[in-house]
Design a protein around this motif. Sequence first.
Motif, PDB file in Angstrom:
ATOM      1  N   ARG A   1      -7.967  -0.605   8.361  1.00 55.15           N
ATOM      2  CA  ARG A   1      -8.067  -0.706   6.906  1.00 55.15           C
ATOM      3  C   ARG A   1      -9.517  -0.574   6.440  1.00 55.15           C
ATOM      4  NH1 ARG A   1      -7.330  -5.331   6.849  1.00 55.15           N
ATOM      5  NH2 ARG A   1      -9.242  -6.149   5.971  1.00 55.15           N
TER       6      ARG A   1
ATOM      7  N   GLY B   1       0.977  -7.523   6.263  1.00 53.67           N
ATOM      8  CA  GLY B   1       0.956  -6.069   6.231  1.00 53.67           C
ATOM      9  C   GLY B   1      -0.367  -5.482   5.825  1.00 53.67           C
ATOM     10  N   GLU B   2      -1.301  -6.350   5.398  1.00 51.39           N
ATOM     11  CA  GLU B   2      -2.613  -5.877   4.957  1.00 51.39           C
ATOM     12  C   GLU B   2      -3.654  -6.036   6.066  1.00 51.39           C
ATOM     13  OE1 GLU B   2      -5.536  -6.397   1.025  1.00 51.39           O
ATOM     14  OE2 GLU B   2      -4.152  -7.988   1.593  1.00 51.39           O
ATOM     15  N   ASP B   3      -3.231  -6.455   7.249  1.00 52.71           N
ATOM     16  CA  ASP B   3      -4.167  -6.774   8.314  1.00 52.71           C
ATOM     17  C   ASP B   3      -4.328  -5.651   9.334  1.00 52.71           C
ATOM     18  OD1 ASP B   3      -1.633  -6.986   9.258  1.00 52.71           O
ATOM     19  OD2 ASP B   3      -1.882  -8.937  10.233  1.00 52.71           O
ATOM     20  N   ASP B   4      -4.074  -4.423   8.929  1.00 53.67           N
ATOM     21  CA  ASP B   4      -4.287  -3.264   9.789  1.00 53.67           C
ATOM     22  C   ASP B   4      -5.782  -3.157  10.107  1.00 53.67           C
ATOM     23  OD1 ASP B   4      -4.578  -0.810  10.986  1.00 53.67           O
ATOM     24  OD2 ASP B   4      -3.682   0.343   9.355  1.00 53.67           O
TER      25      ASP B   4
END
Length: 288
Positions: A51, A45-48
Motif C-alpha cells: 500500500r 483489508g487496508e493492511d496490504d
Amino acid sequence: MKKLLPAAAAVLFAFAATSQEPAATLKIWDNATAPHSNRIVLAPGEDDPARTIRTTETELCIYPADPARATGQAVVICPGGSYLGLAIGHEGHDVARWLSQNGVTAAVLKYRMPNGHPEVPLEDVQQALRIMAGLEAGATGFTADKVGIMGFSAGGHLAATASTLGAFKPAFAILVYPVITAEPGKGHQFSFDNLLGEDRTAEQSEYYSLQNRVTEATPPTLLFHSDDDTGVPPVNSALYYEALKAHGVKASLHIYPMGEHGWGFHTTFPYHEIWKAAVLDWLREINR
C-alpha cells in the motif's frame, strides 16, 4: 480515509508500484518501533504491505550505482502525494533506476504519512539519510560519503524539511515542483492540512513554510518547476531559491514554460530529456 478535494486530485496521482525490483529493500521501522507514531489505524483489508496510501511502515529500496560509472554519490528519493500517499512509480522507482544507470546510488523512501504529526516523515527521512551515509546499519555495500536528497511535490517539501530542520543534513538537494509555502494563494493547502492537521495554527503554517527556515547551513539545491503549474504554483520554488541566495547557498532554478504538475519521470513531459541532462550536469558540478 479522508475524501480527496477536487484541487488535491490534480496533485495526488498514480500510486502504482513498478515491476523491476531494487537490489535491496530495507524495512526501517513501523509505528510501534519508530520514535513517533503517525497514529493511523488501518481498517481490515487496508493492511496490504504494498500500500502507498496512509503508510504506516518505513522502507528504503536501494538501486546501486553502475560500478563502471559510479560517482561516489547517493541520493534518497522522496516521492510526492500530498502527504496522503506516495506516487512511488514515476516519482520514485523510475527515477532511481535512471540515476543508478548514471552512476548515482538511489534509494526510494517509502515514508510514513504524517496524519497531522509532522515529526514522523522527518524522522523517517533522517534515518534513511543516516543509513545511506553508513551511520546506521542496513546498507553495507551501498553507502556513500556524499548523500543527497531528492523530492517531488510534497516529497519536495519533505526533502526541504530535511535540508532546513533536520539534525543530519543531506550533502545536496534536488527539489522538483516542491511544496514550500503555506501562504494563502501560494501553497498547496491540502498538503499542509495532511502534514499539520486541518486545525493547524498560523504559527505552525509559518514554521513549515520552509523559505523561512533556510540558513547558511542549508545544502546546495537544484530546483525545477513548470510555469503553468496550478497545483503547486512555481512561486514555491522561487521563494525557496530567493531564500537560498539570501543566505549565500549555492542554488540553481529551472522553470519550464509548460508541463503543469506531477510529470516526474514521464516521457510525455516536454522537457524530459532537458531535465535529465540538467540533473546530471548539476550532480557532476557539485561533485568536483
